[in-house]
Design a protein around this motif. Structure first.
Motif, PDB file in Angstrom:
ATOM      1  N   ARG A   1       3.579  -7.762 -16.580  1.00 49.85           N
ATOM      2  CA  ARG A   1       2.347  -7.726 -15.786  1.00 49.85           C
ATOM      3  C   ARG A   1       2.564  -8.316 -14.403  1.00 49.85           C
ATOM      4  N   VAL A   2       3.348  -9.400 -14.296  1.00 53.42           N
ATOM      5  CA  VAL A   2       3.603 -10.012 -12.984  1.00 53.42           C
ATOM      6  C   VAL A   2       4.399  -9.056 -12.091  1.00 53.42           C
ATOM      7  N   GLU A   3       5.356  -8.338 -12.685  1.00 53.58           N
ATOM      8  CA  GLU A   3       6.100  -7.334 -11.905  1.00 53.58           C
ATOM      9  C   GLU A   3       5.132  -6.303 -11.308  1.00 53.58           C
ATOM     10  N   GLU A   4       4.162  -5.887 -12.113  1.00 47.33           N
ATOM     11  CA  GLU A   4       3.170  -4.913 -11.641  1.00 47.33           C
ATOM     12  C   GLU A   4       2.350  -5.493 -10.481  1.00 47.33           C
ATOM     13  N   VAL A   5       1.924  -6.754 -10.617  1.00 51.69           N
ATOM     14  CA  VAL A   5       1.132  -7.398  -9.552  1.00 51.69           C
ATOM     15  C   VAL A   5       1.942  -7.480  -8.259  1.00 51.69           C
ATOM     16  N   LEU A   6       3.227  -7.874  -8.365  1.00 54.06           N
ATOM     17  CA  LEU A   6       4.076  -7.984  -7.173  1.00 54.06           C
ATOM     18  C   LEU A   6       4.222  -6.632  -6.470  1.00 54.06           C
ATOM     19  N   ARG A   7       4.357  -5.574  -7.260  1.00 53.00           N
ATOM     20  CA  ARG A   7       4.498  -4.238  -6.650  1.00 53.00           C
ATOM     21  C   ARG A   7       3.180  -3.789  -6.012  1.00 53.00           C
ATOM     22  N   LEU A   8       2.052  -4.137  -6.634  1.00 58.48           N
ATOM     23  CA  LEU A   8       0.745  -3.809  -6.054  1.00 58.48           C
ATOM     24  C   LEU A   8       0.549  -4.533  -4.724  1.00 58.48           C
ATOM     25  N   ILE A   9       1.050  -5.762  -4.648  1.00 60.58           N
ATOM     26  CA  ILE A   9       0.965  -6.519  -3.395  1.00 60.58           C
ATOM     27  C   ILE A   9       1.710  -5.776  -2.292  1.00 60.58           C
ATOM     28  N   MET A  10       2.926  -5.326  -2.586  1.00 65.39           N
ATOM     29  CA  MET A  10       3.735  -4.672  -1.558  1.00 65.39           C
ATOM     30  C   MET A  10       3.176  -3.298  -1.174  1.00 65.39           C
ATOM     31  N   LEU A  11       2.435  -2.659  -2.095  1.00 65.11           N
ATOM     32  CA  LEU A  11       1.811  -1.376  -1.763  1.00 65.11           C
ATOM     33  C   LEU A  11       0.725  -1.523  -0.706  1.00 65.11           C
ATOM     34  N   GLU A  12       0.234  -2.761  -0.509  1.00 62.00           N
ATOM     35  CA  GLU A  12      -0.783  -3.002   0.519  1.00 62.00           C
ATOM     36  C   GLU A  12      -0.195  -2.985   1.928  1.00 62.00           C
ATOM     37  N   ILE A  13       1.129  -2.975   2.026  1.00 57.09           N
ATOM     38  CA  ILE A  13       1.760  -2.956   3.352  1.00 57.09           C
ATOM     39  C   ILE A  13       1.961  -1.504   3.762  1.00 57.09           C
ATOM     40  N   PRO A  14       1.277  -1.050   4.810  1.00 60.09           N
ATOM     41  CA  PRO A  14       1.389   0.356   5.219  1.00 60.09           C
ATOM     42  C   PRO A  14       2.802   0.722   5.682  1.00 60.09           C
ATOM     43  N   ASN A  15       3.532  -0.270   6.179  1.00 63.25           N
ATOM     44  CA  ASN A  15       4.863  -0.027   6.725  1.00 63.25           C
ATOM     45  C   ASN A  15       5.909  -0.403   5.674  1.00 63.25           C
ATOM     46  N   SER A  16       6.762   0.531   5.308  1.00 66.32           N
ATOM     47  CA  SER A  16       7.761   0.246   4.271  1.00 66.32           C
ATOM     48  C   SER A  16       8.949  -0.551   4.795  1.00 66.32           C
ATOM     49  N   ASP A  17       9.010  -0.737   6.123  1.00 70.66           N
ATOM     50  CA  ASP A  17      10.100  -1.524   6.708  1.00 70.66           C
ATOM     51  C   ASP A  17       9.713  -3.000   6.686  1.00 70.66           C
ATOM     52  N   TYR A  18       9.800  -3.604   5.466  1.00 70.55           N
ATOM     53  CA  TYR A  18       9.330  -4.971   5.278  1.00 70.55           C
ATOM     54  C   TYR A  18      10.085  -5.971   6.153  1.00 70.55           C
ATOM     55  N   ASP A  19      11.392  -5.744   6.327  1.00 69.17           N
ATOM     56  CA  ASP A  19      12.217  -6.724   7.034  1.00 69.17           C
ATOM     57  C   ASP A  19      11.738  -6.946   8.467  1.00 69.17           C
ATOM     58  N   SER A  20      11.286  -5.886   9.140  1.00 69.02           N
ATOM     59  CA  SER A  20      10.840  -6.033  10.523  1.00 69.02           C
ATOM     60  C   SER A  20       9.388  -6.508  10.603  1.00 69.02           C
ATOM     61  N   LEU A  21       8.561  -6.103   9.632  1.00 68.75           N
ATOM     62  CA  LEU A  21       7.147  -6.483   9.679  1.00 68.75           C
ATOM     63  C   LEU A  21       6.924  -7.918   9.216  1.00 68.75           C
ATOM     64  N   VAL A  22       7.553  -8.296   8.107  1.00 67.25           N
ATOM     65  CA  VAL A  22       7.320  -9.635   7.539  1.00 67.25           C
ATOM     66  C   VAL A  22       8.652 -10.334   7.257  1.00 67.25           C
ATOM     67  N   PRO A  23       9.381 -10.722   8.303  1.00 72.65           N
ATOM     68  CA  PRO A  23      10.669 -11.408   8.084  1.00 72.65           C
ATOM     69  C   PRO A  23      10.527 -12.705   7.292  1.00 72.65           C
ATOM     70  N   ALA A  24       9.352 -13.363   7.382  1.00 72.51           N
ATOM     71  CA  ALA A  24       9.159 -14.616   6.634  1.00 72.51           C
ATOM     72  C   ALA A  24       8.890 -14.357   5.161  1.00 72.51           C
ATOM     73  N   GLY A  25       8.721 -13.076   4.778  1.00 75.57           N
ATOM     74  CA  GLY A  25       8.606 -12.736   3.375  1.00 75.57           C
ATOM     75  C   GLY A  25       7.219 -12.924   2.790  1.00 75.57           C
ATOM     76  N   LEU A  26       7.205 -13.327   1.521  1.00 79.16           N
ATOM     77  CA  LEU A  26       5.968 -13.446   0.735  1.00 79.16           C
ATOM     78  C   LEU A  26       5.743 -14.899   0.335  1.00 79.16           C
ATOM     79  N   VAL A  27       4.526 -15.385   0.567  1.00 73.16           N
ATOM     80  CA  VAL A  27       4.136 -16.722   0.105  1.00 73.16           C
ATOM     81  C   VAL A  27       3.104 -16.538  -1.000  1.00 73.16           C
ATOM     82  N   LEU A  28       3.440 -17.001  -2.198  1.00 71.51           N
ATOM     83  CA  LEU A  28       2.539 -16.897  -3.345  1.00 71.51           C
ATOM     84  C   LEU A  28       1.756 -18.192  -3.494  1.00 71.51           C
ATOM     85  N   THR A  29       0.465 -18.067  -3.794  1.00 69.67           N
ATOM     86  CA  THR A  29      -0.332 -19.251  -4.105  1.00 69.67           C
ATOM     87  C   THR A  29      -1.392 -18.834  -5.117  1.00 69.67           C
ATOM     88  N   GLY A  30      -2.307 -19.744  -5.444  1.00 74.19           N
ATOM     89  CA  GLY A  30      -3.256 -19.465  -6.523  1.00 74.19           C
ATOM     90  C   GLY A  30      -2.700 -19.938  -7.847  1.00 74.19           C
TER      91      GLY A  30
END
Length: 408
Positions: free
Chosen positions: A295-324
């Protein structure tokens, strides 16, 4: 100058958290009271039973008041739910004065043009946040006041919410005699508590995986770029465990918190670990972790689907910060890096001081973030809130009386 008292109320699907703090003249936040209690009457961030929700909020506020010695009169309140929507919009005005100098009044004018959009009757503006300004075509301006130019542009991030969903939440809090200083989208609040200015500048995704929703914010060039709410979070994890292993929901929740991990469990057939037990229920540790991990794998993939640009390295070089609260599961950072191939870290709120022992936990990022938001901003009375609930109607009635007497 004396300290200002600020209260934050995080009305979550699984818990209600009320935090009272003193804000000193330079913006330091000193927590003086915390009230945490179970949440009733909410589902996926939405009020489904006003009476139950109001009583849960009342109990949380009572605990915070008891700890601090202060009476809560108004509060900053978090909003979430799949009804929230966002868009980016531009505004433009001419600078017509002879000196062509941009003043603060021009900022108000250009912001007014940017939010002059068609909002359906069943939706309300929650935030209009300036992202960047341009003066005579020169883009990337953060504060144009004092600059010379003929034309001022602004790009804004506009967030709207379903009117009825917000009104139900406001009614619960107003029903306790507490006014609302501002309604703040929860991932924006969480970002105040766990993100650094450097991360916001280079580009970062924040994902607050709570009980009922996963709240997402993307920052780029120091300003907000995109927001989204996914109605999949900790509740679904627990439900999957309960159904998959034939457990009562409460037992599944306790097992998830106590033993849950998203790291793969390597074991040989000869040396299978003994089953884990809770309230007389025994299950396989491997089965528990396999369900949670899927289920967590599914949530992580759903998070990345919210990014319109598939070139993650240039858009979000700082990556992903999880909280909650759900980001407390063992192995979240490792699994995130393995699956997404970007930097991943878990964000703990640590920008306040005082009685904060219980607050150094990702589960309280929204509550702490609401406090920091309140320390930075003056109360914003949204005019459309005045009509909600008994207190709003009484306020309007008294204004009407004042107007009648004032005209004689």
């Amino acid at each position: 100058m004396k300290n200002r008292i600020v209260t934050a109320i995080d009305v979550g699907t699984t818990k209600i958290c009320t935090i009272i703090a003193e804000v000193n003249p330079v913006g330091g936040v000193n927590v003086v009271g915390v009230g945490i209690g179970p949440s009733q009457g909410l589902h996926k961030g939405l009020v489904v039973n006003i009476n139950d929700a109001r009583e849960s909020i009342r109990e949380s506020i009572r605990k915070a008041e008891q700890a601090s010695g202060y009476k809560v009169e108004s509060a900053y309140v978090g909003v979430t739910g799949r009804h929230v929507a966002s868009m980016n919009n531009r505004g433009v005005v001419a600078i017509t004065r002879n000196d062509r100098l941009v003043r603060s009044d021009d900022l108000k004018r250009v912001m007014a043009t940017a939010q002059n959009i068609s909002v359906p009757n069943d939706r309300k503006l929650l935030h209009v946040i300036p992202r960047t300004y341009a003066v005579d075509g020169q883009s990337g301006v953060k504060n144009p006041v004092g600059m010379h130019g003929f034309r001022l542009d602004v790009e804004t991030h506009i967030i709207t919410a379903a009117a009825t969903s917000v009104q139900n939440l406001v009614k619960c809090i107003r029903g306790l005699g507490i006014d609302i200083d501002d309604l703040v989208l929860e991932p924006i609040a969480s970002s105040e508590a766990v993100l650094t200015e450097d991360e916001k500048q280079v580009g970062v995704i924040l994902a607050d995986i709570g009980g009922g929703t996963t709240d997402i914010c993307i920052f780029k060039d120091g300003s907000i770029w995109h927001t989204a709410i996914i109605p999949v979070a900790g509740y679904q994890l627990t439900r999957d465990v309960a159904i998959g292993l034939g457990l009562p929901f409460d037992v599944a929740e306790e097992m998830k918190k106590r033993y849950g991990s998203v790291l793969p469990v390597y074991e040989t057939k000869m040396e299978s670990p003994s089953p884990i037990c809770e309230d007389g229920h025994g299950v396989s540790y491997q089965d528990l972790c396999d369900i949670i991990r899927a289920r967590v794998e599914e949530v992580l993939r759903l998070i990345m689907l919210e990014i319109p640009n598939s070139d993650y390295d240039s858009l979000v070089p700082a990556g992903l910060v999880l909280t909650g609260g759900s980001s407390n599961l063992a192995g979240m950072e490792t699994l995130g890096r393995d699956i997404l191939r970007i930097p991943v870290r878990v964000g703990n709120p640590d920008k306040v001081y005082g009685i904060v022992d219980s607050l150094h936990d990702p589960a309280y990022a929204t509550g702490v973030g609401l406090l920091i938001w309140g320390a930075k901003h003056q109360p914003v009375k949204k005019s459309w809130l005045d009509n909600i609930g008994f207190f709003g109607r009484m306020r309007n009635l008294l204004k009407g009386f004042a107007g009648l007497f004032g005209s004689n």
